[in-house]
Design a protein around this motif. Structure first.
Motif, PDB file in Angstrom:
ATOM      1  N   VAL A  33      -6.408  -1.139  -8.840  1.00  0.00           N
ATOM      2  CA  VAL A  33      -6.632  -2.557  -8.608  1.00  0.00           C
ATOM      3  C   VAL A  33      -5.896  -2.983  -7.557  1.00  0.00           C
ATOM      4  O   VAL A  33      -6.586  -3.784  -6.787  1.00  0.00           O
ATOM      5  CB  VAL A  33      -6.432  -3.312  -9.878  1.00  0.00           C
ATOM      6  CG1 VAL A  33      -6.405  -4.636  -9.671  1.00  0.00           C
ATOM      7  CG2 VAL A  33      -7.318  -2.926 -11.130  1.00  0.00           C
ATOM      8  N   LEU A  34      -4.939  -2.492  -7.461  1.00  0.00           N
ATOM      9  CA  LEU A  34      -3.736  -2.818  -6.316  1.00  0.00           C
ATOM     10  C   LEU A  34      -4.394  -2.453  -4.788  1.00  0.00           C
ATOM     11  O   LEU A  34      -4.415  -3.094  -3.912  1.00  0.00           O
ATOM     12  CB  LEU A  34      -2.310  -2.500  -6.689  1.00  0.00           C
ATOM     13  CG  LEU A  34      -1.759  -3.122  -7.663  1.00  0.00           C
ATOM     14  CD1 LEU A  34       0.013  -2.517  -7.839  1.00  0.00           C
ATOM     15  CD2 LEU A  34      -1.576  -4.768  -7.364  1.00  0.00           C
ATOM     16  N   CYS A  35      -5.031  -1.265  -4.910  1.00  0.00           N
ATOM     17  CA  CYS A  35      -5.653  -0.903  -3.632  1.00  0.00           C
ATOM     18  C   CYS A  35      -6.576  -1.548  -3.444  1.00  0.00           C
ATOM     19  O   CYS A  35      -6.751  -1.848  -2.290  1.00  0.00           O
ATOM     20  CB  CYS A  35      -5.981   0.626  -3.880  1.00  0.00           C
ATOM     21  SG  CYS A  35      -6.623   1.372  -2.534  1.00  0.00           S
ATOM     22  N   ALA A  36      -7.545  -1.914  -4.363  1.00  0.00           N
ATOM     23  CA  ALA A  36      -8.615  -2.826  -3.848  1.00  0.00           C
ATOM     24  C   ALA A  36      -8.093  -4.318  -3.617  1.00  0.00           C
ATOM     25  O   ALA A  36      -8.772  -4.759  -2.303  1.00  0.00           O
ATOM     26  CB  ALA A  36      -9.633  -3.014  -5.267  1.00  0.00           C
ATOM     27  N   SER A  74       0.684  -1.072   0.084  1.00  0.00           N
ATOM     28  CA  SER A  74       0.049   0.204   0.009  1.00  0.00           C
ATOM     29  C   SER A  74       0.914   1.157   0.184  1.00  0.00           C
ATOM     30  O   SER A  74       0.519   2.378  -0.595  1.00  0.00           O
ATOM     31  CB  SER A  74      -0.991   0.000   1.228  1.00  0.00           C
ATOM     32  OG  SER A  74      -0.174  -0.152   2.308  1.00  0.00           O
ATOM     33  N   ASP A  75       2.024   1.211   0.507  1.00  0.00           N
ATOM     34  CA  ASP A  75       2.764   2.546   0.677  1.00  0.00           C
ATOM     35  C   ASP A  75       3.556   2.648  -0.680  1.00  0.00           C
ATOM     36  O   ASP A  75       3.441   3.896  -1.190  1.00  0.00           O
ATOM     37  CB  ASP A  75       3.908   2.209   1.375  1.00  0.00           C
ATOM     38  CG  ASP A  75       3.760   2.115   3.297  1.00  0.00           C
ATOM     39  OD1 ASP A  75       2.708   2.481   3.397  1.00  0.00           O
ATOM     40  OD2 ASP A  75       4.394   1.460   3.595  1.00  0.00           O
ATOM     41  N   ALA A 131      -7.318  -8.127   0.827  1.00  0.00           N
ATOM     42  CA  ALA A 131      -6.040  -8.908   1.806  1.00  0.00           C
ATOM     43  C   ALA A 131      -6.510  -8.649   3.268  1.00  0.00           C
ATOM     44  O   ALA A 131      -6.338  -9.395   3.952  1.00  0.00           O
ATOM     45  CB  ALA A 131      -4.862  -8.542   1.235  1.00  0.00           C
ATOM     46  N   GLU A 132      -6.953  -7.138   3.577  1.00  0.00           N
ATOM     47  CA  GLU A 132      -7.276  -6.784   4.985  1.00  0.00           C
ATOM     48  C   GLU A 132      -8.263  -7.559   5.335  1.00  0.00           C
ATOM     49  O   GLU A 132      -8.148  -8.187   6.775  1.00  0.00           O
ATOM     50  CB  GLU A 132      -7.410  -5.465   5.136  1.00  0.00           C
ATOM     51  CG  GLU A 132      -6.171  -4.388   5.124  1.00  0.00           C
ATOM     52  CD  GLU A 132      -6.522  -3.039   4.785  1.00  0.00           C
ATOM     53  OE1 GLU A 132      -7.548  -2.729   5.089  1.00  0.00           O
ATOM     54  OE2 GLU A 132      -5.590  -2.099   4.574  1.00  0.00           O
ATOM     55  N   ARG A 133      -9.271  -7.882   4.787  1.00  0.00           N
ATOM     56  CA  ARG A 133     -10.571  -8.592   4.917  1.00  0.00           C
ATOM     57  C   ARG A 133     -10.052 -10.009   5.344  1.00  0.00           C
ATOM     58  O   ARG A 133     -10.814 -10.885   5.988  1.00  0.00           O
ATOM     59  CB  ARG A 133     -11.450  -8.243   4.163  1.00  0.00           C
ATOM     60  CG  ARG A 133     -12.912  -8.980   4.417  1.00  0.00           C
ATOM     61  CD  ARG A 133     -13.623  -8.476   5.573  1.00  0.00           C
ATOM     62  NE  ARG A 133     -14.824  -8.988   5.946  1.00  0.00           N
ATOM     63  CZ  ARG A 133     -15.152  -9.150   7.046  1.00  0.00           C
ATOM     64  NH1 ARG A 133     -14.597  -9.056   7.991  1.00  0.00           N
ATOM     65  NH2 ARG A 133     -16.785  -9.807   6.987  1.00  0.00           N
ATOM     66  N   ASP A 134      -9.746 -10.739   4.168  1.00  0.00           N
ATOM     67  CA  ASP A 134      -9.311 -11.964   4.005  1.00  0.00           C
ATOM     68  C   ASP A 134      -7.731 -12.398   3.849  1.00  0.00           C
ATOM     69  O   ASP A 134      -7.491 -12.379   2.813  1.00  0.00           O
ATOM     70  CB  ASP A 134     -10.153 -12.833   3.043  1.00  0.00           C
ATOM     71  CG  ASP A 134     -10.136 -14.219   3.220  1.00  0.00           C
ATOM     72  OD1 ASP A 134      -9.297 -14.829   4.087  1.00  0.00           O
ATOM     73  OD2 ASP A 134     -10.669 -14.982   2.509  1.00  0.00           O
ATOM     74  N   PRO A 135      -6.865 -12.259   4.753  1.00  0.00           N
ATOM     75  CA  PRO A 135      -5.391 -12.426   4.496  1.00  0.00           C
ATOM     76  C   PRO A 135      -4.932 -13.519   3.755  1.00  0.00           C
ATOM     77  O   PRO A 135      -4.043 -13.486   3.006  1.00  0.00           O
ATOM     78  CB  PRO A 135      -4.919 -12.411   6.031  1.00  0.00           C
ATOM     79  CG  PRO A 135      -5.892 -11.925   6.880  1.00  0.00           C
ATOM     80  CD  PRO A 135      -7.336 -12.303   6.096  1.00  0.00           C
ATOM     81  N   GLY A 136      -5.719 -14.811   3.722  1.00  0.00           N
ATOM     82  CA  GLY A 136      -5.199 -15.987   3.078  1.00  0.00           C
ATOM     83  C   GLY A 136      -5.499 -15.734   1.483  1.00  0.00           C
ATOM     84  O   GLY A 136      -5.028 -16.545   0.743  1.00  0.00           O
ATOM     85  N   LEU A 137      -6.418 -14.612   1.139  1.00  0.00           N
ATOM     86  CA  LEU A 137      -6.854 -14.649  -0.319  1.00  0.00           C
ATOM     87  C   LEU A 137      -5.906 -14.099  -1.186  1.00  0.00           C
ATOM     88  O   LEU A 137      -6.031 -14.384  -2.369  1.00  0.00           O
ATOM     89  CB  LEU A 137      -8.260 -14.015  -0.228  1.00  0.00           C
ATOM     90  CG  LEU A 137      -8.886 -13.957  -1.596  1.00  0.00           C
ATOM     91  CD1 LEU A 137      -9.357 -15.295  -1.846  1.00  0.00           C
ATOM     92  CD2 LEU A 137     -10.292 -13.026  -1.383  1.00  0.00           C
ATOM     93  N   VAL A 138      -4.892 -13.266  -0.640  1.00  0.00           N
ATOM     94  CA  VAL A 138      -3.860 -12.498  -1.659  1.00  0.00           C
ATOM     95  C   VAL A 138      -2.718 -12.934  -1.156  1.00  0.00           C
ATOM     96  O   VAL A 138      -2.429 -12.586   0.157  1.00  0.00           O
ATOM     97  CB  VAL A 138      -4.485 -11.029  -1.729  1.00  0.00           C
ATOM     98  CG1 VAL A 138      -3.204 -10.195  -2.505  1.00  0.00           C
ATOM     99  CG2 VAL A 138      -5.924 -10.652  -2.127  1.00  0.00           C
ATOM    100  N   ASP A 139      -1.711 -13.133  -1.880  1.00  0.00           N
ATOM    101  CA  ASP A 139      -0.322 -13.309  -1.667  1.00  0.00           C
ATOM    102  C   ASP A 139       0.423 -11.896  -1.261  1.00  0.00           C
ATOM    103  O   ASP A 139       0.662 -11.273  -2.231  1.00  0.00           O
ATOM    104  CB  ASP A 139       0.370 -14.138  -2.530  1.00  0.00           C
ATOM    105  CG  ASP A 139       1.767 -14.322  -2.155  1.00  0.00           C
ATOM    106  OD1 ASP A 139       2.347 -14.042  -1.185  1.00  0.00           O
ATOM    107  OD2 ASP A 139       2.411 -14.772  -3.332  1.00  0.00           O
ATOM    108  N   PRO A 140       0.822 -11.834   0.152  1.00  0.00           N
ATOM    109  CA  PRO A 140       1.188 -10.398   0.415  1.00  0.00           C
ATOM    110  C   PRO A 140       2.721 -10.122  -0.280  1.00  0.00           C
ATOM    111  O   PRO A 140       3.044  -9.110  -0.675  1.00  0.00           O
ATOM    112  CB  PRO A 140       1.343 -10.397   2.072  1.00  0.00           C
ATOM    113  CG  PRO A 140       1.199 -11.671   2.383  1.00  0.00           C
ATOM    114  CD  PRO A 140       0.603 -12.450   1.059  1.00  0.00           C
ATOM    115  N   SER A 141       3.491 -11.143  -0.429  1.00  0.00           N
ATOM    116  CA  SER A 141       4.638 -10.849  -1.008  1.00  0.00           C
ATOM    117  C   SER A 141       4.507 -10.704  -2.592  1.00  0.00           C
ATOM    118  O   SER A 141       5.341  -9.840  -3.143  1.00  0.00           O
ATOM    119  CB  SER A 141       5.614 -12.014  -0.830  1.00  0.00           C
ATOM    120  OG  SER A 141       5.305 -13.267  -1.438  1.00  0.00           O
ATOM    121  N   LEU A 142       3.910 -11.208  -3.310  1.00  0.00           N
ATOM    122  CA  LEU A 142       3.487 -10.884  -4.713  1.00  0.00           C
ATOM    123  C   LEU A 142       2.895  -9.567  -4.797  1.00  0.00           C
ATOM    124  O   LEU A 142       3.487  -8.641  -5.824  1.00  0.00           O
ATOM    125  CB  LEU A 142       2.599 -12.000  -5.221  1.00  0.00           C
ATOM    126  CG  LEU A 142       2.360 -11.958  -6.528  1.00  0.00           C
ATOM    127  CD1 LEU A 142       3.468 -12.027  -7.595  1.00  0.00           C
ATOM    128  CD2 LEU A 142       1.338 -13.047  -7.088  1.00  0.00           C
TER     129      LEU A 142
END
Length: 133
Positions: free
Chosen positions: A85-88, A41-42, A93-104
């Motif tokens: 799109v990245l912001c969305a 996000s930064d 990812a905040e709502r469901d952390p397992g849904l989006v790969d944070p490192s990617l």
């Protein structure tokens, strides 16, 4: 001319880096592992700031023919859309952390912001400016 370049560096790049630097400082002074040193996000915020400044700079550029200006504006618009799109995805990812790969997400956001910085450098340092009266 140097003044405009210095202003761009100070107003856009340094101000755009505030979220990244603030997170780094927070990471340095907090307990280990509690705060991530960098987040996607930064970099999304940094990229958005850069592209708003590119739009503004293209208004002051004296590019022969509207074609090149339209191409650069279109590239900025594409990047702004991708940042949206990245912001969305960050919100998801905040709502469901397992849904989006944070490192990617981090690598994509950082890569896009580097590309945005390159476009900003081209717009501010290599395109001819309209002479100010």
């Amino acid at each position: 001319m140097k003044s405009a370049k210095s202003k761009w560096l100070a107003y856009t790049v340094i101000v755009g880096l505030i979220p990244i630097v603030a997170r780094m400082l927070t990471w340095l002074v907090t307990s280990s592992g509690r705060v991530a040193p960098f987040t996607a996000s930064d970099f999304v915020a940094f990229g958005l700031v850069l592209h708003i400044s590119v739009f503004n700079e293209l208004e002051h550029a004296s590019i022969k023919g509207a074609g090149m200006k339209n191409v650069l504006n279109s590239i900025s618009l594409l990047f702004i859309t991708l940042y949206g799109v990245l912001c969305a995805l960050n919100v998801v990812a905040e709502r469901d952390p397992g849904l989006v790969d944070p490192s990617l997400m981090f690598f994509i956001s950082a890569g896009f912001s580097m590309a945005s910085m390159a476009l900003g450098v081209v717009a501010f340092y290599y395109l001819p400016r309209v002479k100010e009266r």
